[in-house]
Design an enzyme around this catalytic site. Structure first.
Site, PDB file in Angstrom:
ATOM      1  N   CYS A  46       5.205   0.662 -14.362  1.00 14.58           N
ATOM      2  CA  CYS A  46       6.615   0.396 -14.304  1.00 14.58           C
ATOM      3  C   CYS A  46       7.400   0.766 -13.065  1.00 14.58           C
ATOM      4  O   CYS A  46       8.241   0.467 -12.650  1.00 14.58           O
ATOM      5  CB  CYS A  46       7.090   0.933 -15.645  1.00 14.58           C
ATOM      6  SG  CYS A  46       6.906   2.835 -15.774  1.00 14.58           S
ATOM      7  N   GLU A  84       4.082  14.442 -13.365  1.00 10.94           N
ATOM      8  CA  GLU A  84       3.699  13.859 -14.410  1.00 10.94           C
ATOM      9  C   GLU A  84       2.049  13.289 -14.577  1.00 10.94           C
ATOM     10  O   GLU A  84       1.603  13.079 -13.464  1.00 10.94           O
ATOM     11  CB  GLU A  84       4.391  12.606 -14.796  1.00 10.94           C
ATOM     12  CG  GLU A  84       4.600  11.552 -13.710  1.00 10.94           C
ATOM     13  CD  GLU A  84       3.564  10.613 -14.080  1.00 10.94           C
ATOM     14  OE1 GLU A  84       2.866  10.629 -15.017  1.00 10.94           O
ATOM     15  OE2 GLU A  84       3.493   9.525 -13.262  1.00 10.94           O
ATOM     16  N   ALA A  87       2.775   0.570 -27.511  1.00 19.23           N
ATOM     17  CA  ALA A  87       2.107   1.851 -28.204  1.00 19.23           C
ATOM     18  C   ALA A  87       1.020   2.350 -27.245  1.00 19.23           C
ATOM     19  O   ALA A  87       0.020   3.082 -27.582  1.00 19.23           O
ATOM     20  CB  ALA A  87       1.056   1.115 -29.476  1.00 19.23           C
ATOM     21  N   GLY A  88       1.699   2.465 -26.016  1.00 22.92           N
ATOM     22  CA  GLY A  88       0.840   3.003 -24.842  1.00 22.92           C
ATOM     23  C   GLY A  88       1.279   4.392 -24.605  1.00 22.92           C
ATOM     24  O   GLY A  88       1.876   5.075 -25.493  1.00 22.92           O
TER      25      GLY A  88
END
Length: 419
Positions: A50, A112, A188-189
């Site tokens: 993303c 992250e 649901a990732g």
């Protein structure tokens, strides 16, 4: 071999540009194969998330303009649409960039860990598509090892900071007591799973997990005491949600303006807080124009994320030092690869001479020569053959006053200065 990286990310391109050049997971095998077939492309890995789209390539020359042309053609975009937002790295800069990405130093959320998993997925996709060779394969394995070292040796991952964490933090600012709220999570990732866990840990009253594959929704819902539904059931449950967080791989919007308007009517204008983390976006941009809707996209989370970064910045400086040394380490390995063909040729030549000398010695033995004499002749003959050409070149360098070759020979054969 020429190593290059082309890319755009959250720092260089807004979401409406990033979504134009994003690769759906189902597109990747075709895209990898198509790019691999381009002239001079030896190896290729495509990373698409993303927040970024990046192409890593090994080329057999430095003419890499074809990659950009292919990228525009594949996504059916006019030439140079991406140019103002693009970064382009070569050689050690390309290596350094990949290591920084793997360690989370180039992420919207500093340090992250999700990007490392995404890189491993990209690596696996290329492996399955047979577009990964020795050089990129070794580079990505090196990046995974460096990321592990950075996690172990620094505090880069100690603070619970992520896009999902930022989304939940914003929800807590709007709803002071999550214990009275219902959250609807679409997808649901990894990002949705993190958001679910953060909401659960913060005492959310009710969690609804919606996903195209109902089994995956059930698996996540069981872990956070939630309720699973399919995407087709979204219209029936949207009005129940005070909080909506969406992150799917859909190429088309999941929620449109009409569906949200109907949900607001059922809620009697009670506000809904929405966070669209997906690229391409899951929620139509027009939804944000509705009264009583507070819609945020992934770019809007930057300010919240910034507040949680300070504890990771010192660790990031340590990580950069580790990366610098590891770039040098990998560049040294690349240089050794240039020597491999030369070493192989030398060994092949020596083995051929050895075989010829051995055949001659066996013939002499068959003709009755004494074994000791045959062995001595074998050693003398092989030594002369091995040293003939190097000796000739060194004598010639004396005539040509080529001191560099003499110095190289001293290093090559570890010859100490004669006194």
């Amino acid at each position: 071999m020429h190593l290059v990286t082309y890319g755009i990310n959250h720092n260089t391109a807004p979401v409406h540009i990033r979504e134009l050049f994003a690769f759906d997971v189902n597109q990747l095998p075709v895209a990898l194969s198509a790019l691999h077939q381009q002239e001079s492309v030896l190896e290729v890995v495509i990373l698409s998330t993303c927040n970024r789209t990046e192409i890593y390539c090994c080329l057999d020359d430095d003419s890499d303009n074809q990659i950009l042309a292919w990228l525009h053609q594949f996504h059916q975009q006019q030439v140079d649409v991406i140019a103002p937002y693009l970064y382009h790295y070569q050689s050690d800069d390309a290596i350094r960039h990949l290591l920084r990405v793997a360690c989370g130093l180039d992420s919207m959320v500093l340090g992250e860990p999700q990007i490392l998993g995404q890189l491993k997925d990209a690596y696996s996709q290329s492996l399955n598509a047979v577009t990964l060779g020795k050089s990129l394969g070794r580079l990505f394995q090196h990046a995974f090892a460096v990321a592990k070292q950075v996690r172990t040796d620094t505090a880069i991952g100690n603070s619970p900071v992520s896009v999902a964490f930022a989304a939940v933090s914003l929800a807590k600012q709007i709803f002071s007591n999550l214990g009275d709220s219902t959250a609807l999570l679409i997808g649901a990732g990894d990002t949705i799973e993190l958001a679910a866990r953060h909401l659960f840990d913060n005492g959310i009253k009710r969690l609804i997990i919606a996903n195209r594959t109902i089994e995956r929704a059930h698996n996540l819902a069981m872990q956070v005491d939630g309720y699973a539904i399919s995407l087709s059931e979204l219209p029936a449950h949207l009005a129940e949600a005070d909080i909506v967080i969406s992150s799917t791989a859909s190429q088309l919007p999941i929620l449109g303006k009409g569906a949200v308007e109907r949900a607001l009517k059922q809620r009697k204008r009670k506000p809904i807080f929405m966070v669209d983390i997906a690229v391409p976006r899951d929620i139509e941009a027009e939804v944000g124009q509705l009264e009583d809707i507070y819609l945020y996209c992934v770019d809007d989370l930057k300010e919240i994320i910034e507040e949680n970064l300070q504890s990771r910045r010192d660790a990031a400086l340590q990580a950069e030092e580790i990366i610098d040394s590891q770039v040098d380490h990998f560049m040294a390995w690349l240089r050794t690869q240039d020597a491999v063909p030369v070493i192989r040729a030398i060994r092949d030549n020596a083995e051929e001479m050895s075989k010829d000398s051995l055949v001659k010695a066996m013939r002499q033995l068959e003709q009755g020569m004494a074994p000791e004499q045959a062995m001595a002749e074998l050693a003398r003959s092989l030594t002369n053959k091995l040293l003939h050409e190097p000796s000739r070149q060194l004598r010639q360098s004396g005539f040509d006053e080529d001191g560099q070759l003499l110095d190289s020979a001293r290093r090559l054969f570890n010859i100490k200065d004669q006194k």
